[in-house]
Design an enzyme around this catalytic site. Structure first.
Site, PDB file in Angstrom:
ATOM      1  N   ARG A   1      -0.783   3.066   4.697  1.00  0.00           N
ATOM      2  CA  ARG A   1      -0.567   4.780   4.917  1.00  0.00           C
ATOM      3  C   ARG A   1       0.581   4.539   5.712  1.00  0.00           C
ATOM      4  O   ARG A   1       0.562   4.138   7.073  1.00  0.00           O
ATOM      5  CB  ARG A   1      -1.443   5.102   5.168  1.00  0.00           C
ATOM      6  CG  ARG A   1      -2.502   5.488   3.198  1.00  0.00           C
ATOM      7  CD  ARG A   1      -1.973   6.441   2.521  1.00  0.00           C
ATOM      8  NE  ARG A   1      -2.214   6.911   1.361  1.00  0.00           N
ATOM      9  CZ  ARG A   1      -2.070   5.824   0.913  1.00  0.00           C
ATOM     10  NH1 ARG A   1      -1.057   5.469  -0.061  1.00  0.00           N
ATOM     11  NH2 ARG A   1      -2.324   6.742  -1.090  1.00  0.00           N
TER      12      ARG A   1
ATOM     13  N   HIS B   1       7.730   5.498  -0.991  1.00  0.00           N
ATOM     14  CA  HIS B   1       6.410   5.024  -1.252  1.00  0.00           C
ATOM     15  C   HIS B   1       6.477   4.803  -3.109  1.00  0.00           C
ATOM     16  O   HIS B   1       6.139   5.590  -3.892  1.00  0.00           O
ATOM     17  CB  HIS B   1       5.555   6.592  -0.871  1.00  0.00           C
ATOM     18  CG  HIS B   1       4.632   6.551  -1.231  1.00  0.00           C
ATOM     19  ND1 HIS B   1       3.557   7.475  -0.077  1.00  0.00           N
ATOM     20  CD2 HIS B   1       3.328   6.179  -1.468  1.00  0.00           C
ATOM     21  CE1 HIS B   1       2.531   6.926  -0.516  1.00  0.00           C
ATOM     22  NE2 HIS B   1       1.788   6.464  -1.634  1.00  0.00           N
TER      23      HIS B   1
HETATM   24  P1  NDP Z   1      -9.517  -1.094  -0.859  1.00  0.00           P
HETATM   25  O1  NDP Z   1     -10.045  -0.094  -0.280  1.00  0.00           O
HETATM   26  O2  NDP Z   1      -9.877  -2.024  -2.052  1.00  0.00           O
HETATM   27  O3  NDP Z   1      -9.246  -2.043   0.348  1.00  0.00           O
HETATM   28  C1  NDP Z   1      -9.147  -1.515   1.590  1.00  0.00           C
HETATM   29  C2  NDP Z   1      -9.538  -2.857   2.183  1.00  0.00           C
HETATM   30  O4  NDP Z   1      -8.937  -2.148   3.872  1.00  0.00           O
HETATM   31  C3  NDP Z   1     -10.736  -4.200   2.491  1.00  0.00           C
HETATM   32  O5  NDP Z   1     -10.508  -4.610   2.852  1.00  0.00           O
HETATM   33  C4  NDP Z   1     -11.588  -3.308   3.217  1.00  0.00           C
HETATM   34  O6  NDP Z   1     -12.284  -3.706   4.686  1.00  0.00           O
HETATM   35  C5  NDP Z   1     -10.652  -2.928   4.593  1.00  0.00           C
HETATM   36  N1  NDP Z   1     -11.041  -2.353   5.848  1.00  0.00           N
HETATM   37  C6  NDP Z   1     -10.823  -1.015   5.560  1.00  0.00           C
HETATM   38  N2  NDP Z   1     -11.699  -0.084   6.912  1.00  0.00           N
HETATM   39  C7  NDP Z   1     -11.038  -0.937   7.482  1.00  0.00           C
HETATM   40  C8  NDP Z   1     -11.510  -1.023   8.884  1.00  0.00           C
HETATM   41  N3  NDP Z   1     -11.628  -0.220   9.745  1.00  0.00           N
HETATM   42  N4  NDP Z   1     -11.983  -2.432   9.705  1.00  0.00           N
HETATM   43  C9  NDP Z   1     -10.631  -3.395   8.580  1.00  0.00           C
HETATM   44  N5  NDP Z   1     -10.209  -3.149   7.563  1.00  0.00           N
HETATM   45  C10 NDP Z   1     -10.775  -2.458   7.145  1.00  0.00           C
HETATM   46  O7  NDP Z   1      -8.466  -0.635  -1.185  1.00  0.00           O
HETATM   47  P2  NDP Z   1      -6.554  -1.484  -1.875  1.00  0.00           P
HETATM   48  O8  NDP Z   1      -6.684  -2.542  -1.878  1.00  0.00           O
HETATM   49  O9  NDP Z   1      -7.356  -0.686  -2.834  1.00  0.00           O
HETATM   50  O10 NDP Z   1      -5.463  -0.267  -1.140  1.00  0.00           O
HETATM   51  C11 NDP Z   1      -5.380  -0.291   0.223  1.00  0.00           C
HETATM   52  C12 NDP Z   1      -3.983   1.165   0.301  1.00  0.00           C
HETATM   53  O11 NDP Z   1      -3.673   0.163   0.169  1.00  0.00           O
HETATM   54  C13 NDP Z   1      -4.860   2.776  -0.199  1.00  0.00           C
HETATM   55  O12 NDP Z   1      -6.185   2.822   0.548  1.00  0.00           O
HETATM   56  C14 NDP Z   1      -3.422   3.360   0.151  1.00  0.00           C
HETATM   57  O13 NDP Z   1      -3.476   3.761   1.133  1.00  0.00           O
HETATM   58  C15 NDP Z   1      -2.354   1.915   0.484  1.00  0.00           C
HETATM   59  N6  NDP Z   1      -1.601   2.113  -1.197  1.00  0.00           N
HETATM   60  C16 NDP Z   1      -0.326   1.997  -0.976  1.00  0.00           C
HETATM   61  C17 NDP Z   1       0.575   2.735  -2.563  1.00  0.00           C
HETATM   62  C18 NDP Z   1       2.060   2.924  -1.760  1.00  0.00           C
HETATM   63  O14 NDP Z   1       2.364   2.313  -3.102  1.00  0.00           O
HETATM   64  N7  NDP Z   1       3.012   2.917  -1.118  1.00  0.00           N
HETATM   65  C19 NDP Z   1       0.748   2.058  -3.769  1.00  0.00           C
HETATM   66  C20 NDP Z   1      -1.439   2.365  -3.689  1.00  0.00           C
HETATM   67  C21 NDP Z   1      -2.269   2.211  -2.489  1.00  0.00           C
HETATM   68  P3  NDP Z   1     -13.376  -4.373   3.923  1.00  0.00           P
HETATM   69  O15 NDP Z   1     -12.456  -5.560   2.935  1.00  0.00           O
HETATM   70  O16 NDP Z   1     -14.620  -4.871   4.220  1.00  0.00           O
HETATM   71  O17 NDP Z   1     -14.144  -3.251   2.293  1.00  0.00           O
END
Ligand code: NDP
Length: 311
Positions: free
Chosen positions: A226, A274
């Site tokens: 993001r 995107h």
């Molecule tokens: P998930 O919710 O499966 O994973 C998010 C990860 O971020 C988890 O490992 C989580 O930790 C970690 N995380 C969240 N907050 C924190 C923090 N404060 N400190 C450290 N780690 C943190 O999401 P996805 O993998 O499915 O997707 C990730 C992002 O990718 C989406 O939110 C979206 O913004 C982006 N995206 C972009 C696309 C594009 O086309 N550009 C398409 C699809 C998604 P934990 O495992 O411990 O919970």
């Protein structure tokens, strides 16, 4: 009793999703009605992928049992105070595979130094072989569905991969880190840094002047996560100073990225609009239908969002 499902999106997306979603819902055996418009008082589920404004008033749906997002990132709806029903985000194996391909492709572009050859057909024979993958360290911030899948793919090619998440975890082939010390370590070994965190209050501006200084000099940043993860002025300054060699950015604070944004003209920046990955209608329809089935059977929904954490 009929289960009423409102498809709250654009006409274009409706045309794309109506056939596979109807097919997937029919396979659940439920008596259902799926439509772009329904009387608000009768709506049980909303399939959510708005094309414009996101300030919907969910209080007009008194029967609402869940909002089922077509997107993995749910930052535009999670803070809507009128939404009290459960919110599920999208985890779709088509979307995951797309992200693996985008990340792997862009990592390999920089690892192999492809630009020099694609742009430098100048008659000069300069045989400099790139290092092997084992000598290029990749760090992924965010080790969720997408980060883990990308990490596994890169590790299988031989890259030493580190990943950072909020909770400690174990993933075979990936050095898993968490917490503030984990972040420092993850950054310090990032020859290539991939941002796959969600947009939450805790992740905004995570890549700033201080964290950029912890990267090895000349590292490459890929951001398919993001736009809010990056403090743009700090990234531009680091590109100008050489602290960061290149940034490939797919997500921005303002989208579409305005034509006069400095990222477009910067020689060390690649903008992709995107498109890192997209929810795929056929596979995503199966996920939506399964969640409607679960909701009607009183079973826990898949991929529920934690409102307090913001993802
Ligand atoms: P998930 O919710 O499966 O994973 C998010 C990860 O971020 C988890 O490992 C989580 O930790 C970690 N995380 C969240 N907050 C924190 C923090 N404060 N400190 C450290 N780690 C943190 O999401 P996805 O993998 O499915 O997707 C990730 C992002 O990718 C989406 O939110 C979206 O913004 C982006 N995206 C972009 C696309 C594009 O086309 N550009 C398409 C699809 C998604 P934990 O495992 O411990 O919970």
């Amino acid at each position: 009793m009929t289960t009423n499902i409102l498809f709250l999106s654009t006409p274009k997306r409706w045309a794309e999703y109506e056939p596979p979603l109807t097919h997937a819902l029919a396979a659940t055996g439920l008596d259902f009605r799926l439509a772009e418009e329904l009387p608000a008082a009768e709506v049980d589920y909303i399939v959510y992928a708005p094309g414009g404004a996101t300030d919907h008033d969910f209080t007009q749906f008194p029967r609402l049992k869940a909002v089922l997002s077509l997107w993995a990132g749910i930052e535009t709806v999670i803070e809507n105070p009128t939404l009290t029903a459960p919110l599920a985000r999208m985890v779709d194996h088509g979307l995951t595979q797309g992200m693996v391909e985008w990340v792997t492709g862009h990592v390999l572009r920089h690892h192999l130094g492809m630009d020099a050859h694609i742009l430098g057909q100048n008659g000069i024979w300069e045989p400099i072989a790139p290092p092997l993958a084992r000598d290029r360290r990749v760090t992924i911030l965010g080790l969720g569905t997408l980060g883990t899948a990308c990490g596994r793919a890169l590790a299988s090619l031989g890259f030493p991969v580190s990943g950072w998440s909020r909770n400690p975890k174990t993933v075979e082939g990936i050095t898993c880190l968490s917490g503030p010390d984990g972040l420092k370590q993850a950054l310090s070994t990032a020859d290539i840094l991939v941002l796959l965190l969600p947009d939450t209050p805790a992740t905004r501006d995570l890549l700033n002047a201080q964290t950029i200084a912890q990267l090895p000099q000349g590292s490459v940043v890929l951001n398919p996560g993001r736009g809010t993860l990056i403090e743009d002025a700090a990234l531009l300054a680091a590109l100008d100073s050489g602290q960061i060699a290149h940034a490939t950015l797919d997500a921005f604070r303002i989208e579409p990225l305005p034509a006069d944004d400095p990222y477009w003209a910067h020689p060390k920046v690649t903008v992709t609009p995107h498109i890192a990955s997209e929810t795929r209608a056929t596979t995503a329809s199966e996920v939506i239908a399964e969640n409607v089935r679960r909701g009607e059977a009183g079973e826990p929904l898949l991929h529920l969002v934690d409102r307090a954490l913001g993802y």
